[in-house]
Write a protein that holds these residues in place. Sequence first.
Motif, PDB file in Angstrom:
ATOM      1  N   PRO A  51     -14.710  -3.080 -12.686  1.00 57.01           N
ATOM      2  CA  PRO A  51     -13.779  -3.404 -11.596  1.00 57.01           C
ATOM      3  C   PRO A  51     -12.425  -2.742 -11.751  1.00 57.01           C
ATOM      4  O   PRO A  51     -11.757  -2.445 -10.752  1.00 57.01           O
ATOM      5  N   GLU A  54     -12.766   0.630 -10.214  1.00 53.64           N
ATOM      6  CA  GLU A  54     -12.776   0.501  -8.750  1.00 53.64           C
ATOM      7  C   GLU A  54     -11.356   0.305  -8.222  1.00 53.64           C
ATOM      8  O   GLU A  54     -10.987   0.864  -7.183  1.00 53.64           O
ATOM      9  N   MET A  55     -10.559  -0.464  -8.951  1.00 48.35           N
ATOM     10  CA  MET A  55      -9.162  -0.661  -8.572  1.00 48.35           C
ATOM     11  C   MET A  55      -8.382   0.646  -8.657  1.00 48.35           C
ATOM     12  O   MET A  55      -7.648   1.021  -7.734  1.00 48.35           O
ATOM     13  N   ARG A  58      -9.295   3.044  -5.845  1.00 49.21           N
ATOM     14  CA  ARG A  58      -8.792   2.570  -4.553  1.00 49.21           C
ATOM     15  C   ARG A  58      -7.291   2.799  -4.427  1.00 49.21           C
ATOM     16  O   ARG A  58      -6.810   3.297  -3.403  1.00 49.21           O
ATOM     17  N   ARG A 106     -17.158  -8.616 -12.717  1.00 47.85           N
ATOM     18  CA  ARG A 106     -16.921  -7.599 -11.704  1.00 47.85           C
ATOM     19  C   ARG A 106     -16.491  -8.305 -10.421  1.00 47.85           C
ATOM     20  O   ARG A 106     -17.297  -8.884  -9.701  1.00 47.85           O
ATOM     21  N   PHE A 107     -15.202  -8.274 -10.148  1.00 47.64           N
ATOM     22  CA  PHE A 107     -14.657  -8.872  -8.941  1.00 47.64           C
ATOM     23  C   PHE A 107     -13.491  -8.017  -8.486  1.00 47.64           C
ATOM     24  O   PHE A 107     -12.957  -7.203  -9.249  1.00 47.64           O
ATOM     25  N   GLU A 108     -13.091  -8.179  -7.256  1.00 49.87           N
ATOM     26  CA  GLU A 108     -12.075  -7.289  -6.690  1.00 49.87           C
ATOM     27  C   GLU A 108     -10.680  -7.678  -7.170  1.00 49.87           C
ATOM     28  O   GLU A 108     -10.319  -8.856  -7.175  1.00 49.87           O
ATOM     29  N   ASP A 110      -6.635  -7.439  -6.473  1.00 50.17           N
ATOM     30  CA  ASP A 110      -5.715  -7.197  -5.361  1.00 50.17           C
ATOM     31  C   ASP A 110      -5.025  -5.842  -5.533  1.00 50.17           C
ATOM     32  O   ASP A 110      -4.756  -5.418  -6.669  1.00 50.17           O
ATOM     33  N   ASN A 206      -6.238 -11.600  -8.510  1.00 47.14           N
ATOM     34  CA  ASN A 206      -6.783 -11.853  -7.175  1.00 47.14           C
ATOM     35  C   ASN A 206      -6.316 -13.228  -6.713  1.00 47.14           C
ATOM     36  O   ASN A 206      -6.855 -14.251  -7.141  1.00 47.14           O
ATOM     37  N   ASP A 213      -9.128 -15.851 -11.615  1.00 47.24           N
ATOM     38  CA  ASP A 213      -8.940 -14.455 -11.207  1.00 47.24           C
ATOM     39  C   ASP A 213      -8.430 -13.597 -12.354  1.00 47.24           C
ATOM     40  O   ASP A 213      -7.753 -12.597 -12.143  1.00 47.24           O
TER      41      ASP A 213
END
Length: 284
Positions: A51, A54-55, A58, A106-108, A110, A206, A213
């Motif tokens: 994750p 991915e951050m 992005r 694995r989480f999004e 912010d 998050n 989070d």
Amino acid sequence: MLYPELFKSLEQVRWNMDKDIPWDKFDASLLTDEQAQTIRMNAITEWSALPATEMFLRDNRGDSDFSAFMSVWFFEEQKHSLVLMEYLRRFRPDMCPTEEELHNVRFEFDPAPPLETLMLHFCGEIRLNHWYRCAADWHTEPVIKQIYKIISQDEARHGGAYLRYMKKALNEVGDKARAAFAKIGVLMASARRTEKPLHPTNLHVNQALFPNDTVQSRLPDPEWLERWLDNQIKFDGEWEKKVVDRILHNMSLLFERTFSNVQELNRYRKEVTQRILPSGAAAA
């Protein structure tokens, strides 16, 4: 562009899981259940590079150079998780993380300012390098001692790569980057004033998922990190001083100004912040 040079330099020192890990030296009598459990938690924690990547991708869409470097960082960080799991698979298969436990971290994250995030992870690499070196001293089984030494060296090299991108940012955006790096530097060098260990995996990322989070909050044992540091590997004030000194040393090199303590870095942060404020706000 830094990516081609960094790729080449990291490729030259990359270790091989089959050839560079002394699997045949394993001594079962020197591995306790307690130690194996900490290896399991670190394997899951290292999986959170997924994750984090991915951050980074992005939030750095405008920086293809740094995004390309993420291909190297992500590969090597996931390899840390893999080698710890391979150790457990070979010698303590009952302790291997499940796919569900891995996926749970694995989480999004912010969206966050890229410069602050870069500095945060630079400090995180320094801290993790010292955590793993301390863990290598604590463990008694020779194979896992060597694994922690090897991956601690990776973390140090990653910190060096991040520092290169920080220098690039100084050349491109000047005081905006100085203010961001100094702000996070003061935070991450002040860990002794906080209750929780200051590392990216232990920070809230998050708001919608708060309080679950942080990466650590999503582990099978959310309290393990403090116990690992305080009671097991005993990451004490002497070790913490090494982390702070390393952060201050690198900030001194980056800003071409000597910082002997966090207070001096904070004064510098205030100076830079004043310079970038609008003239009216600065006067007020």
